[in-house]
Design a protein around this motif. Structure first.
Motif, PDB file in Angstrom:
ATOM      1  N   ALA A  96       0.871  -1.203   0.071  1.00  0.00           N
ATOM      2  CA  ALA A  96      -0.060  -0.008   0.063  1.00  0.00           C
ATOM      3  C   ALA A  96       0.914   1.224   0.016  1.00  0.00           C
ATOM      4  CB  ALA A  96      -0.895   0.016   1.151  1.00  0.00           C
ATOM      5  N   VAL A  97       1.864   1.218   0.577  1.00  0.00           N
ATOM      6  CA  VAL A  97       3.065   2.371   0.900  1.00  0.00           C
ATOM      7  C   VAL A  97       3.970   2.448  -0.467  1.00  0.00           C
ATOM      8  CG1 VAL A  97       4.771   3.314   2.301  1.00  0.00           C
ATOM      9  CG2 VAL A  97       2.713   2.350   3.139  1.00  0.00           C
ATOM     10  N   PHE A  98       4.494   1.501  -0.697  1.00  0.00           N
ATOM     11  CA  PHE A  98       5.388   1.423  -1.733  1.00  0.00           C
ATOM     12  C   PHE A  98       5.054   1.050  -3.234  1.00  0.00           C
ATOM     13  CE2 PHE A  98       7.631   1.211   2.280  1.00  0.00           C
ATOM     14  CZ  PHE A  98       8.495   2.371   2.325  1.00  0.00           C
ATOM     15  N   GLY A  99       3.961   0.609  -3.386  1.00  0.00           N
ATOM     16  CA  GLY A  99       3.599   0.086  -4.656  1.00  0.00           C
ATOM     17  C   GLY A  99       3.380  -1.503  -4.795  1.00  0.00           C
ATOM     18  N   GLN A 100       2.353  -2.081  -5.417  1.00  0.00           N
ATOM     19  CA  GLN A 100       2.399  -3.550  -5.465  1.00  0.00           C
ATOM     20  C   GLN A 100       3.546  -4.222  -6.208  1.00  0.00           C
ATOM     21  OE1 GLN A 100      -0.568  -4.977  -4.471  1.00  0.00           O
ATOM     22  NE2 GLN A 100      -0.797  -2.757  -3.514  1.00  0.00           N
ATOM     23  N   ASN A 101       3.970  -3.505  -7.130  1.00  0.00           N
ATOM     24  CA  ASN A 101       5.221  -4.333  -7.918  1.00  0.00           C
ATOM     25  C   ASN A 101       6.506  -3.998  -7.389  1.00  0.00           C
ATOM     26  OD1 ASN A 101       3.438  -4.882 -10.075  1.00  0.00           O
ATOM     27  ND2 ASN A 101       3.631  -3.057 -11.096  1.00  0.00           N
ATOM     28  N   ASN A 102       6.459  -3.202  -6.376  1.00  0.00           N
ATOM     29  CA  ASN A 102       7.975  -3.020  -5.523  1.00  0.00           C
ATOM     30  C   ASN A 102       8.019  -3.879  -4.109  1.00  0.00           C
ATOM     31  OD1 ASN A 102       8.669  -0.972  -7.284  1.00  0.00           O
ATOM     32  ND2 ASN A 102       7.624   0.449  -6.228  1.00  0.00           N
ATOM     33  N   VAL A 103       7.154  -4.706  -4.085  1.00  0.00           N
ATOM     34  CA  VAL A 103       6.960  -5.360  -2.787  1.00  0.00           C
ATOM     35  C   VAL A 103       7.066  -6.987  -3.205  1.00  0.00           C
ATOM     36  CG1 VAL A 103       6.072  -6.132  -0.680  1.00  0.00           C
ATOM     37  CG2 VAL A 103       6.374  -3.558  -1.367  1.00  0.00           C
ATOM     38  N   THR A 104       7.722  -7.673  -3.037  1.00  0.00           N
ATOM     39  CA  THR A 104       7.607  -9.246  -3.159  1.00  0.00           C
ATOM     40  C   THR A 104       8.009 -10.175  -2.283  1.00  0.00           C
ATOM     41  OG1 THR A 104      10.096  -8.854  -4.341  1.00  0.00           O
ATOM     42  CG2 THR A 104       8.198  -8.584  -5.707  1.00  0.00           C
ATOM     43  N   GLY A 105       7.515 -11.461  -2.334  1.00  0.00           N
ATOM     44  CA  GLY A 105       7.924 -12.412  -1.238  1.00  0.00           C
ATOM     45  C   GLY A 105       7.074 -12.397  -0.247  1.00  0.00           C
ATOM     46  N   ASP A 106       7.381 -13.324   0.667  1.00  0.00           N
ATOM     47  CA  ASP A 106       6.453 -13.165   1.922  1.00  0.00           C
ATOM     48  C   ASP A 106       7.328 -13.559   3.162  1.00  0.00           C
ATOM     49  OD1 ASP A 106       7.138 -16.107   2.410  1.00  0.00           O
ATOM     50  OD2 ASP A 106       6.140 -16.550   0.799  1.00  0.00           O
ATOM     51  N   LEU A 107       6.648 -13.238   4.385  1.00  0.00           N
ATOM     52  CA  LEU A 107       7.341 -13.311   5.645  1.00  0.00           C
ATOM     53  C   LEU A 107       8.432 -14.725   5.667  1.00  0.00           C
ATOM     54  CD1 LEU A 107       8.182 -11.124   7.786  1.00  0.00           C
ATOM     55  CD2 LEU A 107       6.094 -12.426   9.168  1.00  0.00           C
ATOM     56  N   GLU A 108       7.724 -15.572   5.315  1.00  0.00           N
ATOM     57  CA  GLU A 108       8.701 -17.066   5.572  1.00  0.00           C
ATOM     58  C   GLU A 108       9.927 -17.038   4.608  1.00  0.00           C
ATOM     59  OE1 GLU A 108       7.855 -19.181   7.587  1.00  0.00           O
ATOM     60  OE2 GLU A 108       6.152 -18.105   8.752  1.00  0.00           O
ATOM     61  N   THR A 109       9.790 -16.618   3.223  1.00  0.00           N
ATOM     62  CA  THR A 109      10.972 -16.752   2.504  1.00  0.00           C
ATOM     63  C   THR A 109      11.582 -15.515   2.331  1.00  0.00           C
ATOM     64  OG1 THR A 109       9.715 -16.261   0.545  1.00  0.00           O
ATOM     65  CG2 THR A 109       9.854 -18.403   1.162  1.00  0.00           C
ATOM     66  N   GLY A 110      10.949 -14.318   2.897  1.00  0.00           N
ATOM     67  CA  GLY A 110      11.898 -13.006   2.837  1.00  0.00           C
ATOM     68  C   GLY A 110      10.971 -12.062   1.855  1.00  0.00           C
ATOM     69  N   ILE A 111      10.757 -10.916   2.678  1.00  0.00           N
ATOM     70  CA  ILE A 111       9.988  -9.718   1.872  1.00  0.00           C
ATOM     71  C   ILE A 111      11.040  -8.690   1.286  1.00  0.00           C
ATOM     72  CG2 ILE A 111       8.213  -7.842   2.133  1.00  0.00           C
ATOM     73  CD1 ILE A 111       6.889  -9.559   4.056  1.00  0.00           C
ATOM     74  N   THR A 112      11.005  -8.519  -0.068  1.00  0.00           N
ATOM     75  CA  THR A 112      11.993  -7.585  -0.506  1.00  0.00           C
ATOM     76  C   THR A 112      10.866  -6.252  -1.040  1.00  0.00           C
ATOM     77  OG1 THR A 112      13.232  -9.112  -1.467  1.00  0.00           O
ATOM     78  CG2 THR A 112      13.285  -6.731  -2.210  1.00  0.00           C
ATOM     79  N   VAL A 113      11.405  -5.036  -0.218  1.00  0.00           N
ATOM     80  CA  VAL A 113      10.594  -3.812  -0.418  1.00  0.00           C
ATOM     81  C   VAL A 113      11.456  -2.806  -1.112  1.00  0.00           C
ATOM     82  CG1 VAL A 113       9.329  -1.897   0.683  1.00  0.00           C
ATOM     83  CG2 VAL A 113       9.423  -4.073   1.750  1.00  0.00           C
ATOM     84  N   LYS A 114      11.226  -2.353  -2.453  1.00  0.00           N
ATOM     85  CA  LYS A 114      12.107  -1.461  -3.077  1.00  0.00           C
ATOM     86  C   LYS A 114      11.312   0.004  -2.936  1.00  0.00           C
ATOM     87  CE  LYS A 114      13.574  -4.755  -6.565  1.00  0.00           C
ATOM     88  NZ  LYS A 114      13.467  -5.194  -7.811  1.00  0.00           N
ATOM     89  N   ASP A 115      12.359   0.914  -2.619  1.00  0.00           N
ATOM     90  CA  ASP A 115      11.664   2.206  -2.186  1.00  0.00           C
ATOM     91  C   ASP A 115      12.096   2.958  -3.489  1.00  0.00           C
ATOM     92  OD1 ASP A 115      10.968   4.790  -1.503  1.00  0.00           O
ATOM     93  OD2 ASP A 115      12.362   4.882   0.481  1.00  0.00           O
ATOM     94  N   THR A 116      11.224   3.473  -4.569  1.00  0.00           N
ATOM     95  CA  THR A 116      11.490   4.241  -5.652  1.00  0.00           C
ATOM     96  C   THR A 116      10.854   5.678  -5.707  1.00  0.00           C
ATOM     97  OG1 THR A 116       9.404   3.590  -6.830  1.00  0.00           O
ATOM     98  CG2 THR A 116      11.448   1.889  -6.912  1.00  0.00           C
ATOM     99  N   ASN A 117      11.199   6.375  -6.762  1.00  0.00           N
ATOM    100  CA  ASN A 117      10.740   7.804  -6.925  1.00  0.00           C
ATOM    101  C   ASN A 117       9.574   7.607  -7.588  1.00  0.00           C
ATOM    102  OD1 ASN A 117      12.546   9.299  -5.250  1.00  0.00           O
ATOM    103  ND2 ASN A 117      13.950   9.217  -6.845  1.00  0.00           N
TER     104      ASN A 117
END
Length: 197
Positions: A96-117
């Protein structure tokens, strides 16, 4: 109408969470009691400060010779909503904060959050609250995007969170948001618990 202390109210979030969001164009509710479209996702806990709805009026006051105010010129009004999302380990919150395509994975395998402009995405938002004597209060915002976010503090003394401000866009009738207030159902109907948790 006479004064009525029973119409004075504080507000608390619904049990499943107060704030939900969905892709732009999702059907939004038109009352305080209907279930949300399944496309809506709850955003979990909000900080104890709750939510603030703010109004910024843009107006000018004309004065006559001598200083008397003679005319107020209204140039428009901006409404914003501010709240702090504190479930930072929640994938949906990060999306919701960083965009649907900028957040991947899950808590079990690891979440990646990309902060873009990139420009923040617009979503449909619904805020579900419970007032005095169980009165249901729902604010429906068909389209809004994040327009401000405070600093994030990572510490042991307080919960980190995304303190965001969203600004609604007006529809074809000039409406930016609608509030529905209704007594809680007393029959088989149940208050909304929102979409996906």
């Amino acid at each position: 109408m006479a004064q009525n202390k029973y119409l004075v109210s504080t507000f608390r979030p619904q049990t499943a969470g107060a704030i939900s969001y969905a892709p732009l164009g999702t059907a939004v509710p038109t009352n305080a009691v209907d279930e949300l479209d399944p496309k809506f996702t709850k955003l979990g806990y909000i900080s104890e400060d709750g939510m603030t709805k703010s109004f910024d009026f843009d107006s000018d006051t004309e004065k006559a010779w001598g200083g008397d105010p003679v005319n107020n010129i209204f140039n428009g009004k901006t409404t914003t909503f501010e709240f702090k999302l504190i479930e930072l380990l929640n994938k949906a919150v990060n999306q919701a904060v960083f965009g649907q395509n900028n957040v991947t994975g899950d808590l079990e395998t690891g979440i990646t959050v990309k902060d873009t402009n990139a420009e923040p995405e617009s979503y449909a938002w619904v805020v579900d609250m419970i007032g005095k004597n169980g009165a249901l209060t729902r604010i429906v915002i068909p389209s809004a995007s994040i327009t401000d976010m405070d600093d994030i503090t990572y510490a042991t003394s307080e919960s980190a969170g995304y303190d965001i401000t969203i600004t609604p866009q007006a529809d074809e009738n000039g409406v930016t948001n609608t509030t529905y207030i209704q007594k809680a159902p007393t029959t088989a109907a149940k208050p909304s618990t929102g979409g996906k948790d």
